[in-house]
Design an enzyme around this catalytic site. Structure first.
Site, PDB file in Angstrom:
ATOM      1  N   ASP A  26       0.828  -1.201   0.000  1.00 46.07           N
ATOM      2  CA  ASP A  26       0.000   0.000   0.000  1.00 46.07           C
ATOM      3  C   ASP A  26       0.871   1.265   0.000  1.00 46.07           C
ATOM      4  O   ASP A  26       2.059   1.226   0.294  1.00 46.07           O
ATOM      5  CB  ASP A  26      -0.906   0.008   1.227  1.00 46.07           C
ATOM      6  CG  ASP A  26      -2.080  -0.952   1.098  1.00 46.07           C
ATOM      7  OD1 ASP A  26      -2.073  -1.790   0.180  1.00 46.07           O
ATOM      8  OD2 ASP A  26      -3.010  -0.863   1.912  1.00 46.07           O
ATOM      9  N   ASP A  27       0.219   2.389  -0.323  1.00 47.97           N
ATOM     10  CA  ASP A  27       0.784   3.738  -0.191  1.00 47.97           C
ATOM     11  C   ASP A  27       1.857   4.075  -1.225  1.00 47.97           C
ATOM     12  O   ASP A  27       2.631   5.021  -1.034  1.00 47.97           O
ATOM     13  CB  ASP A  27       1.346   3.980   1.215  1.00 47.97           C
ATOM     14  CG  ASP A  27       0.274   3.886   2.291  1.00 47.97           C
ATOM     15  OD1 ASP A  27      -0.914   3.758   1.947  1.00 47.97           O
ATOM     16  OD2 ASP A  27       0.639   3.929   3.486  1.00 47.97           O
ATOM     17  N   HIS A  77      -5.257   3.282  -4.759  1.00 39.89           N
ATOM     18  CA  HIS A  77      -5.473   3.377  -3.318  1.00 39.89           C
ATOM     19  C   HIS A  77      -6.344   4.605  -3.078  1.00 39.89           C
ATOM     20  O   HIS A  77      -5.843   5.724  -2.885  1.00 39.89           O
ATOM     21  CB  HIS A  77      -4.119   3.519  -2.642  1.00 39.89           C
ATOM     22  CG  HIS A  77      -4.064   3.039  -1.228  1.00 39.89           C
ATOM     23  ND1 HIS A  77      -4.677   1.887  -0.780  1.00 39.89           N
ATOM     24  CD2 HIS A  77      -3.416   3.562  -0.146  1.00 39.89           C
ATOM     25  CE1 HIS A  77      -4.416   1.712   0.504  1.00 39.89           C
ATOM     26  NE2 HIS A  77      -3.671   2.730   0.925  1.00 39.89           N
ATOM     27  N   HIS A 154      -7.559   3.812   1.433  1.00 39.48           N
ATOM     28  CA  HIS A 154      -6.548   4.280   2.364  1.00 39.48           C
ATOM     29  C   HIS A 154      -7.211   4.708   3.676  1.00 39.48           C
ATOM     30  O   HIS A 154      -7.957   5.694   3.716  1.00 39.48           O
ATOM     31  CB  HIS A 154      -5.790   5.462   1.752  1.00 39.48           C
ATOM     32  CG  HIS A 154      -4.735   6.034   2.652  1.00 39.48           C
ATOM     33  ND1 HIS A 154      -3.636   5.306   3.068  1.00 39.48           N
ATOM     34  CD2 HIS A 154      -4.607   7.261   3.227  1.00 39.48           C
ATOM     35  CE1 HIS A 154      -2.891   6.057   3.845  1.00 39.48           C
ATOM     36  NE2 HIS A 154      -3.464   7.249   3.971  1.00 39.48           N
ATOM     37  N   HIS A 234       3.585  -2.206   3.981  1.00 40.91           N
ATOM     38  CA  HIS A 234       3.866  -0.780   3.761  1.00 40.91           C
ATOM     39  C   HIS A 234       5.366  -0.527   3.736  1.00 40.91           C
ATOM     40  O   HIS A 234       5.906   0.135   4.628  1.00 40.91           O
ATOM     41  CB  HIS A 234       3.199   0.055   4.859  1.00 40.91           C
ATOM     42  CG  HIS A 234       1.723  -0.091   4.918  1.00 40.91           C
ATOM     43  ND1 HIS A 234       1.093  -1.158   5.541  1.00 40.91           N
ATOM     44  CD2 HIS A 234       0.736   0.686   4.413  1.00 40.91           C
ATOM     45  CE1 HIS A 234      -0.217  -1.022   5.423  1.00 40.91           C
ATOM     46  NE2 HIS A 234      -0.455   0.086   4.753  1.00 40.91           N
TER      47      HIS A 234
END
Length: 313
Positions: A26-27, A77, A154, A234
């Site tokens: 993610d991110d 996301h 998110h 992450h």
């Protein structure tokens, strides 16, 4: 007598007993440190895919990296909150602020990614404005010739509100994307609709203890049950340049170290775990769009299975 619902692994064509891990970073797009760590975790580590934040300061860099790697699977996301107040690190909506006023606080900024901030956002967000922002974020990638595989959220589990989850499912069907789902009753409704969703609890790596993190991950891998499990990891490099705008840099640096460690790859082989990305799910979701999983709840968009208005802790 009702037939038992098949595991997602069976729907995806895997033999019984397969231990399938959807390992997604993610991110991506948060900053260049995160971007480089994500690419390394996929190219040289065990991660399989990533989720792009198209409105963040590192998004232009992330989009460039994706264009250089056309086969790298990524999702969008979807982002309605901001994690930092640090100048130079903040981000806002991609849609014009005047077109999405219900998504902004009195200062004209996205709400903070705190429990209180998310609750305030969800109490006032207008679905048509969320749709406008979600489309802007998706088309920031598709408009550049990139082809995402899925949508996820998110800091808002299952979009945080039933109607917003319905909106995301509708957009997923429209753009031909799978959607990350991990809360009941949405899981149950989508399973009943014949869609592959996770069979076991979803793991967000921010919930994993920071101390002795690799050992904790190793235990989770050893205990991974047959079926489909998803981990949202992450990775980040955590250099001093980006630390002021990223309170989670220690988590990101530890995730990166685990994902690229040679011992981690050995653990997957020892436990017979297969890593996947969202492409197999996307193919199945395209054949069986989620739009029919629930009645329409708004005239402004089609919708699908709702989830409870729960946000991540």
């Amino acid at each position: 007598m009702t037939q038992p619902t098949p595991l997602a692994t069976e729907l995806l064509g895997h033999p019984p007993g397969t231990r399938l891990l959807l390992l997604n970073c993610d991110d991506f797009g948060l900053n260049e440190d995160v971007n480089l760590a994500v690419i390394e975790a996929i190219d040289h580590g065990v991660a399989a895919s990533c989720s792009l934040m198209t409105g963040c300061p590192g998004s232009a860099h992330a989009l460039r990296l994706l264009r250089e790697r056309p086969g790298l699977p990524f999702g969008i996301h979807l982002t309605l909150v901001c994690d930092t107040d640090e100048p130079g690190f903040r981000w806002g909506p991609l849609a014009p602020a005047a077109d999405v006023p219900s998504l902004l606080d009195p200062a004209g900024r996205l709400f903070p990614a705190t429990p209180e901030g998310r609750a305030r956002l969800l109490a006032r967000a207008e679905a048509d404005e969320v749709e406008r922002e979600f489309r802007a974020q998706i088309e920031a990638a598709t408009g550049r010739g990139l082809h995402p595989t899925h949508l996820d959220f998110h800091c808002l589990a299952d979009a945080g509100r039933p109607d917003l989850l319905g909106l995301a499912l509708s957009l997923g069907a429209e753009y031909g994307l799978a959607v990350r789902i991990w809360l009941a009753p949405a899981l149950e409704r989508l399973r009943a609709h014949g869609l592959p969703v996770v069979d076991h609890p979803f793991l967000d790596s921010f919930a994993v203890p920071l101390d002795d993190r690799s050992t904790h991950y190793a235990r989770l891998l050893a205990a991974l049950p047959p079926g489909l499990t998803e981990w949202a990891v992450h990775p980040g490099l955590g250099t001093p340049v980006t630390r002021p705008g990223d309170g989670g840099w220690r988590v990101r640096r530890a995730d990166h170290a685990f994902l690229v460690a040679p011992r981690t790859r050995e653990l997957f082989a020892e436990h017979g775990i297969t890593v996947t990305d969202y492409r197999p799910l996307q193919a199945h979701w395209r054949r069986h769009p989620a739009q029919g999983a629930a009645p329409v709840v708004s005239e402004s968009f089609k919708t699908a299975a709702p989830a409870p208005p729960t946000v991540e802790p």
